[in-house]
Scaffold this motif. Sequence first.
Motif, PDB file in Angstrom:
ATOM      1  N   TRP A 273      49.617 -57.544  34.510  1.00  0.00           N
ATOM      2  CA  TRP A 273      48.673 -57.790  35.254  1.00  0.00           C
ATOM      3  C   TRP A 273      49.226 -57.188  36.898  1.00  0.00           C
ATOM      4  O   TRP A 273      50.356 -57.227  37.080  1.00  0.00           O
TER       5      TRP A 273
ATOM      6  N   SER B  60      53.104 -59.372  36.653  1.00  0.00           N
ATOM      7  CA  SER B  60      53.479 -60.072  35.257  1.00  0.00           C
ATOM      8  C   SER B  60      53.197 -59.041  33.981  1.00  0.00           C
ATOM      9  O   SER B  60      52.225 -58.401  34.174  1.00  0.00           O
TER      10      SER B  60
ATOM     11  N   THR C 185      58.094 -61.457  28.286  1.00  0.00           N
ATOM     12  CA  THR C 185      57.302 -61.572  29.748  1.00  0.00           C
ATOM     13  C   THR C 185      58.175 -61.408  30.669  1.00  0.00           C
ATOM     14  O   THR C 185      59.401 -61.893  30.577  1.00  0.00           O
TER      15      THR C 185
ATOM     16  N   VAL D 255      58.090 -61.513  35.141  1.00  0.00           N
ATOM     17  CA  VAL D 255      57.244 -61.925  36.186  1.00  0.00           C
ATOM     18  C   VAL D 255      57.690 -61.356  37.532  1.00  0.00           C
ATOM     19  O   VAL D 255      59.105 -61.714  37.543  1.00  0.00           O
TER      20      VAL D 255
ATOM     21  N   THR E 286      51.632 -67.551  35.064  1.00  0.00           N
ATOM     22  CA  THR E 286      52.079 -67.622  33.851  1.00  0.00           C
ATOM     23  C   THR E 286      51.325 -66.749  33.084  1.00  0.00           C
ATOM     24  O   THR E 286      49.883 -66.883  33.074  1.00  0.00           O
ATOM     25  N   ILE E 287      51.828 -65.823  32.107  1.00  0.00           N
ATOM     26  CA  ILE E 287      51.282 -64.785  31.522  1.00  0.00           C
ATOM     27  C   ILE E 287      51.227 -65.351  29.865  1.00  0.00           C
ATOM     28  O   ILE E 287      52.193 -65.713  29.441  1.00  0.00           O
ATOM     29  N   SER E 288      49.963 -64.993  29.059  1.00  0.00           N
ATOM     30  CA  SER E 288      50.203 -65.361  27.700  1.00  0.00           C
ATOM     31  C   SER E 288      49.077 -64.378  27.177  1.00  0.00           C
ATOM     32  O   SER E 288      48.134 -63.825  27.675  1.00  0.00           O
ATOM     33  N   ARG E 289      49.160 -64.260  25.780  1.00  0.00           N
ATOM     34  CA  ARG E 289      48.326 -63.413  25.000  1.00  0.00           C
ATOM     35  C   ARG E 289      47.813 -64.131  23.613  1.00  0.00           C
ATOM     36  O   ARG E 289      48.323 -64.846  22.985  1.00  0.00           O
TER      37      ARG E 289
ATOM     38  N   VAL F 198      44.504 -61.460  27.084  1.00  0.00           N
ATOM     39  CA  VAL F 198      45.568 -61.768  27.767  1.00  0.00           C
ATOM     40  C   VAL F 198      45.156 -62.602  28.920  1.00  0.00           C
ATOM     41  O   VAL F 198      44.148 -62.134  29.524  1.00  0.00           O
ATOM     42  N   TYR F 199      45.759 -63.632  29.193  1.00  0.00           N
ATOM     43  CA  TYR F 199      45.576 -64.559  30.292  1.00  0.00           C
ATOM     44  C   TYR F 199      46.591 -64.480  31.422  1.00  0.00           C
ATOM     45  O   TYR F 199      47.912 -64.206  31.002  1.00  0.00           O
ATOM     46  N   LEU F 200      46.289 -64.804  32.522  1.00  0.00           N
ATOM     47  CA  LEU F 200      47.213 -64.959  33.669  1.00  0.00           C
ATOM     48  C   LEU F 200      46.751 -66.350  34.337  1.00  0.00           C
ATOM     49  O   LEU F 200      45.476 -66.526  35.047  1.00  0.00           O
TER      50      LEU F 200
ATOM     51  N   CYS G  44      44.118 -55.598  35.302  1.00  0.00           N
ATOM     52  CA  CYS G  44      45.148 -55.580  34.056  1.00  0.00           C
ATOM     53  C   CYS G  44      45.153 -54.223  33.231  1.00  0.00           C
ATOM     54  O   CYS G  44      44.293 -53.500  33.890  1.00  0.00           O
TER      55      CYS G  44
END
Length: 135
Positions: free
Chosen positions: A40, A53, A61, A63, A72-75, A82-84, A99
């Motif tokens: 991101w 991130s 990860t 940041v 916080t990043i996740s997938r 992928v989420y932020l 992204c």
Amino acid sequence: QVQLVESGGGLVQPGGSLSLSCTASVSYPYLRLQYYAIGWFRQAPGKEREGVSVINASGSTFVADSVKGRFTISRDNAKNTVYLQLTNLTPEDTAVYYCAAEGTGGYGSSWAGGRWAQASQYDYWGRGTQVTVSS
């Protein structure tokens, strides 16, 4: 080919939260998103694009210091998304958030040392979603 679409941006008050999503589609079924590092970035008016991130293909990860402890990043590879998660937002977080996908998976000491934050390392980009933090 990978196509990325960001969503979730909007107007939020200082101290508020937002959840951004980056959903990917790939041209060939064997080119699964799980093999890509997804980063991101953000760009405010008059400023350079900044790495925020990244999550690599193994789930590691990184940041940026400017958002550490707040973003916080996740997938979810099953959803190709992928989420932020953005929390405790300030007006300085106002920017267009993008992204991007990096095709080698995002590994190595140079990656960890800061290469992840270089926009030139990424192969595919979304069109961005606007985040505005204002009272």
